[in-house]
Design a protein around this motif. Structure first.
Motif, short mmCIF file in Angstrom:
data_model
loop_
_atom_site.label_atom_id
_atom_site.label_comp_id
_atom_site.label_asym_id
_atom_site.label_seq_id
_atom_site.Cartn_x
_atom_site.Cartn_y
_atom_site.Cartn_z
N LYS A 85 -29.07 -33.90 -9.87
CA LYS A 85 -30.33 -34.28 -9.65
C LYS A 85 -31.13 -34.49 -8.22
CE LYS A 85 -34.49 -35.74 -11.12
NZ LYS A 85 -35.29 -37.05 -12.54
N ASP A 86 -30.06 -35.24 -6.96
CA ASP A 86 -30.78 -35.49 -6.06
C ASP A 86 -30.80 -33.80 -5.40
OD1 ASP A 86 -31.13 -37.68 -6.48
OD2 ASP A 86 -29.40 -38.90 -5.71
N LEU A 87 -29.29 -32.97 -4.87
CA LEU A 87 -29.55 -31.78 -5.16
C LEU A 87 -29.99 -30.83 -5.06
CD1 LEU A 87 -25.79 -31.05 -3.76
CD2 LEU A 87 -27.97 -30.84 -2.41
N ALA A 88 -30.79 -31.18 -6.40
CA ALA A 88 -31.66 -30.08 -6.90
C ALA A 88 -33.33 -30.01 -6.07
CB ALA A 88 -32.22 -30.24 -8.46
N LEU A 89 -33.09 -31.48 -6.39
CA LEU A 89 -35.14 -31.28 -5.60
C LEU A 89 -34.43 -31.47 -3.78
CD1 LEU A 89 -35.05 -35.73 -6.71
CD2 LEU A 89 -36.51 -33.74 -7.29
N SER A 90 -33.25 -31.63 -3.17
CA SER A 90 -33.58 -31.07 -1.91
C SER A 90 -33.73 -29.75 -2.05
CB SER A 90 -31.69 -31.25 -1.27
OG SER A 90 -31.87 -30.57 -0.04
N VAL A 91 -33.71 -28.38 -2.85
CA VAL A 91 -33.49 -27.25 -3.05
C VAL A 91 -34.95 -26.79 -2.79
CG1 VAL A 91 -33.61 -25.27 -4.34
CG2 VAL A 91 -31.51 -26.50 -3.65
N LEU A 92 -35.05 -28.44 -3.80
CA LEU A 92 -36.97 -28.18 -4.35
C LEU A 92 -38.01 -28.15 -2.36
CD1 LEU A 92 -38.20 -30.23 -7.58
CD2 LEU A 92 -36.83 -27.24 -6.97
N SER A 93 -37.52 -28.94 -1.94
CA SER A 93 -37.82 -29.81 -0.57
C SER A 93 -37.25 -28.69 -0.03
CB SER A 93 -37.17 -30.07 0.20
OG SER A 93 -38.08 -31.23 0.89
N GLU A 94 -36.33 -28.13 0.45
CA GLU A 94 -36.12 -26.84 1.57
C GLU A 94 -36.73 -25.55 1.09
OE1 GLU A 94 -34.45 -26.87 4.26
OE2 GLU A 94 -33.70 -29.07 4.19
N GLU A 95 -37.45 -25.37 -0.31
CA GLU A 95 -37.98 -23.97 -0.81
C GLU A 95 -38.89 -24.47 -0.19
OE1 GLU A 95 -40.97 -21.46 -2.72
OE2 GLU A 95 -40.87 -23.63 -2.76
N ASN A 96 -39.95 -25.32 -0.24
CA ASN A 96 -41.22 -25.75 0.20
C ASN A 96 -41.27 -25.53 1.84
OD1 ASN A 96 -42.30 -26.02 -1.71
ND2 ASN A 96 -42.49 -28.58 -1.88
N LYS A 97 -40.46 -25.67 2.64
CA LYS A 97 -40.00 -25.54 4.52
C LYS A 97 -40.63 -23.89 3.96
CE LYS A 97 -37.05 -29.92 5.22
NZ LYS A 97 -35.96 -29.62 5.83
N MET A 98 -39.24 -23.28 3.85
CA MET A 98 -39.34 -21.79 3.43
C MET A 98 -40.66 -21.21 3.23
SD MET A 98 -36.94 -19.33 5.04
CE MET A 98 -37.18 -17.79 5.11
N ILE A 151 -31.57 -31.99 -16.88
CA ILE A 151 -31.49 -33.44 -16.77
C ILE A 151 -31.76 -34.43 -17.73
CG2 ILE A 151 -31.48 -35.50 -14.80
CD1 ILE A 151 -29.88 -33.70 -13.38
N ASN A 152 -33.19 -34.26 -17.77
CA ASN A 152 -34.76 -34.90 -18.03
C ASN A 152 -35.00 -34.44 -19.58
OD1 ASN A 152 -35.15 -35.96 -16.16
ND2 ASN A 152 -36.79 -34.76 -15.70
N HIS A 153 -34.37 -33.42 -20.10
CA HIS A 153 -33.59 -32.64 -21.19
C HIS A 153 -34.81 -32.71 -22.54
CE1 HIS A 153 -30.02 -34.75 -21.96
NE2 HIS A 153 -30.07 -35.70 -21.80
N ARG A 154 -35.73 -31.73 -20.82
CA ARG A 154 -37.28 -31.61 -21.77
C ARG A 154 -37.95 -30.69 -20.79
NH1 ARG A 154 -42.17 -33.38 -19.81
NH2 ARG A 154 -42.05 -34.96 -17.75
#
Length: 227
Positions: free
Chosen positions: A137-150, A203-206
């Motif tokens: 999950k931590d890496l997945a959140l990092s992807v979201l952050s990096e995508e915003n930067k892009m 991870i959240n099952h939803r």
């Protein structure tokens, strides 16, 4: 579904090679790699069909729990997004081929910016695949952050290129393909974001589908306001 996961990771690693080859086609104008990208894209399409057929078979032959349904839905979304990144690579190599055929190349400043954009998608793609394979999950959140930067990087690079064009520092013929190329790389990061969101769903099952960079699910009304 372990088999599907292994094949998705295999598909993702192949796409990483496509991104690397595409970068070389653009920056070094290595025409021989265009055929390699086309052949890898054909393999990616084959893997997409095989994985989707396998997942469809699971649906038809089994009664799935809610968490299994979330996972399977996410896998289908992931396969689609991986295939789209492959498509973006192929279309980008065509831009490089167009430059070679017209015996033109981007300015030195533009080439530096393009290299940086490719390095960004390479980083995001690697994080995406590790997050997928390890359900991280931590890496997945990092992807979201990096995508915003892009998203911000694309705007800045477009503005810089238009300024160079106004000052006569680059070939007007390359202006359109530069903007298209940077936008295509940004779209690759969008696909990575989708994959990361599917990891978080699992991870959240939803099925929430969209998250902010803190991992909070974005409700429909919030998304409507953003758009």
């Amino acid at each position: 579904m372990d088999l599907a996961m292994r094949e998705m990771v295999r598909m993702g690693r192949l796409i990483q090679k496509m991104i690397s080859c595409t970068k070389t086609v653009i920056l070094e104008q290595k025409e021989s790699l265009i055929k390699d990208v086309e052949e890898m894209e054909e393999t990616v399409d084959m893997l997409q069909n095989e994985i989707l057929n396998y997942l469809s078979k699971i649906i038809s032959e089994n009664t799935l729990s809610e968490s299994e349904s979330v996972r399977l839905t996410g896998y289908m979304r992931i396969v689609h997004d991986l295939e789209r990144i492959g498509d973006h690579c192929e279309s980008s190599t065509l831009l490089g081929q167009n430059n070679m055929e017209n015996k033109i190349q981007y300015s030195e400043k533009a080439l530096v910016e393009i290299r940086e954009a490719f390095e960004k998608i390479e980083l995001i793609m690697d994080q995406t695949l590790v997050a997928l394979e390890n359900n991280d999950k931590d890496l997945a959140l990092s992807v979201l952050s990096e995508e915003n930067k892009m998203d911000d990087i694309e705007k800045v690079l477009r503005e810089r290129h238009l300024e160079r064009l106004k000052r006569g520092e680059c070939n007007p013929v390359t202006a359109v393909t530069y903007v298209e190329l940077i936008h295509t790389i940004e779209r690759m990061t969008d696909n990575c974001k989708n994959i990361a969101e599917s990891v978080i769903d699992d991870i959240n099952h939803r099925l929430a589908g969209h998250y902010d960079t803190e991992g909070r699910a974005l409700e429909y009304k919030m998304l409507k306001n953003i758009n």
